[in-house]
Design a protein around this motif. Structure first.
Motif, short mmCIF file in Angstrom:
data_model
loop_
_atom_site.label_atom_id
_atom_site.label_comp_id
_atom_site.label_asym_id
_atom_site.label_seq_id
_atom_site.Cartn_x
_atom_site.Cartn_y
_atom_site.Cartn_z
N GLU A 16 0.84 -1.19 0.00
CA GLU A 16 0.00 0.00 0.00
C GLU A 16 0.89 1.25 0.00
O GLU A 16 1.60 1.52 0.96
N LEU A 37 8.79 0.26 -7.98
CA LEU A 37 7.39 -0.15 -8.11
C LEU A 37 7.19 -1.05 -9.33
O LEU A 37 6.43 -2.03 -9.28
N ARG A 80 5.72 -4.93 -9.42
CA ARG A 80 4.67 -5.43 -10.31
C ARG A 80 5.15 -6.64 -11.09
O ARG A 80 4.43 -7.64 -11.23
N THR A 138 0.79 -7.18 -5.58
CA THR A 138 -0.37 -6.30 -5.77
C THR A 138 -0.06 -4.96 -5.11
O THR A 138 0.38 -4.92 -3.96
N ILE A 139 -0.33 -3.87 -5.81
CA ILE A 139 -0.02 -2.53 -5.30
C ILE A 139 -1.31 -1.73 -5.20
O ILE A 139 -2.14 -1.73 -6.11
N ALA A 140 -1.48 -1.06 -4.06
CA ALA A 140 -2.63 -0.19 -3.84
C ALA A 140 -2.14 1.22 -3.54
O ALA A 140 -1.04 1.41 -3.03
N ILE A 141 -2.95 2.20 -3.87
CA ILE A 141 -2.65 3.59 -3.52
C ILE A 141 -3.57 4.01 -2.39
O ILE A 141 -4.78 3.77 -2.45
N THR A 161 -0.68 0.72 -10.10
CA THR A 161 -1.49 0.16 -9.03
C THR A 161 -2.66 -0.64 -9.58
O THR A 161 -3.18 -0.34 -10.66
N GLN A 162 -3.06 -1.66 -8.82
CA GLN A 162 -4.26 -2.42 -9.17
C GLN A 162 -5.46 -2.01 -8.33
O GLN A 162 -6.60 -2.18 -8.73
N ILE A 218 -7.29 1.04 -5.88
CA ILE A 218 -7.36 2.44 -5.45
C ILE A 218 -8.21 2.51 -4.18
O ILE A 218 -9.37 2.11 -4.18
N LYS A 223 -9.58 -0.77 -12.63
CA LYS A 223 -9.04 -0.71 -11.28
C LYS A 223 -10.04 -1.29 -10.28
O LYS A 223 -11.26 -1.15 -10.44
#
Length: 416
Positions: free
Chosen positions: A89, A104, A108, A113-116, A132-133, A135, A159
């Motif tokens: 995150e 980053l 990936r 898995t990347i969140a903002i 990001t995947q 939001i 997203k």
């Protein structure tokens, strides 16, 4: 340096928990202003504490959302974590510097898995957003019009949208209609219906049993009769007192269980079992929350000088802390109908008394409001060094017991 680690549930549309965000902070108020070197040292300390606690104890089989700022990303700490049960995150103030974007992109490629975090409509860093995947849309910092625009724009881009800081069931229902995928906040721990819940079966037995157990001299025969007319509750309670969670003695009847365990011990298990039966149509996370609070407060009493001898009342208070949500009534109305001690009633009403500060300490830790911990701990002569240990032990105990009770439910169904 103390590390505080708590968890906040993340739900899907069916109110099933799919992940927990791990909320953490060290006791150094200047943590985010230190040099790069000390920041990395703190990050290593953080991760050591994280591994010491054990991710399996904190989130079980669910996924963990973990916050990272730019310097933690640069330190390659994320690569120490599993791609299977961790979401990286990214804090909203991380800037798209070339080195940051490179890290980053590598995450990936490696399958993370990347969140903002704390996303708002005018978020300026599209280079990061593209990586990001998930939001996480801040429901407190965005207007409803802005939330609609965010949802419309980014759902078309594929997203996944997570509504965070959702504080009411009305907001949850509205976000669900908009098309949000996931939901985070303490909306699930607050009453949201005007009409009170109709209690039937084991649910109504809970109130009768609780009333009988709170008498100055509880009547064993009366309590036994109440339990024995509910076959499911009888089965579950007899199995529990025969289990590894109790004395290991073979129990042949409810009356024998009461005689061997004593009213105090039996009352605790009875409260847990009855609480679970109240929640059949509701989010199971609420039951876990009550169990964690109960054991957390009990541990707190063991380690706080001013609370010695008050373990049982604090444990009971933790269990009852969600009863207003289960009954869908304001706590002010619920406590009128329960034979609680004056101090417990005052605590639930927010009035000053001996139990108010441990209760507030429990809630503040649970919700990640770490700035208040020291003040509350000082009020009850409680060592903050013990806080995370007590919390993690409470989570482990609650998760284990909850799973065991669910296994009993399934065994009961299949055997009938």
């Amino acid at each position: 340096m103390d590390i505080f680690v708590a968890r906040q549930p993340i739900f899907n549309k069916n109110l099933a928990v799919i992940a927990y965000e791990l909320l953490y902070r060290d006791s150094d108020k200047n943590y985010f202003n230190t040099s790069v070197a000390s920041n990395i040292a703190t990050a290593i300390l953080l991760m050591n504490s994280y591994f010491h606690f054990g991710i399996d104890h904190l989130v079980g089989e669910s996924t963990a959302f973990i916050n990272f700022d730019a310097r933690l990303i640069h330190s390659d700490i994320p690569q120490l974590l599993s791609t299977k049960n961790v979401v990286i995150e990214i804090l909203e103030d991380v800037k798209p510097e070339p080195h940051t974007l490179e890290k980053l992109e590598r995450l990936r490629r490696d399958g993370y898995t990347i969140a903002i975090d704390d996303f708002v409509l005018d978020y300026p860093y599209h280079e990061i957003l593209n990586l990001t995947q998930i939001i996480k849309v801040d429901f407190l910092s965005n207007s409803r019009d802005d939330i609609k625009k965010i949802c419309f724009k980014y759902r078309k881009q594929g997203k996944l949208l997570l509504a965070e800081k959702v504080e009411t069931h009305e907001d949850f229902e509205w976000a669900k209609k908009l098309g949000f995928d996931y939901f985070q906040g303490y909306f699930f721990a607050r009453p949201h219906m005007i009409k009170s819940k109709d209690l039937t079966g084991s649910s109504s037995q809970f109130l009768r049993l609780f009333d009988a157990l709170q008498e100055s001299e509880p009547d064993f025969k009366k309590i036994t009769r109440i339990i024995e007319i509910d076959v499911f509750l009888t089965y579950k309670l007899l199995r529990i007192v025969n289990s590894s969670f109790s004395l290991g003695t073979q129990i042949a009847s409810v009356h024998q269980a009461l005689s061997i365990l004593g009213i105090d011990a039996f009352s605790k298990w009875l409260s847990l079992a009855s609480l679970q039966s109240l929640s059949k149509s509701y989010a199971t996370e609420l039951v876990k929350t009550a169990m964690i609070r109960s054991k957390f407060l009990e541990y707190m009493a063991f380690h706080a000088a001013s609370l010695e001898g008050h373990e049982d009342e604090l444990a009971l208070m933790g269990i009852l802390s969600v009863i207003d949500v289960l009954l869908q009534e304001p706590m002010t109305e619920v406590v009128k109908n329960l034979p609680l001690t004056p101090d417990v009633k005052k605590t639930f009403l927010g009035e000053e008394n001996l139990y108010l500060y441990p209760y507030q300490l429990c809630l503040a830790y649970e919700q990640g409001d770490f700035s208040k911990l020291e003040a509350y701990a000082d009020m009850i002569e409680y060592d903050l060094h013990q806080l995370s240990l007590d919390y993690i032990d409470a989570v482990k105990w609650a998760e284990g017991l909850f799973q065991y009770m669910n296994d009993l439910d399934n065994e009961f169904v299949y055997s009938n």
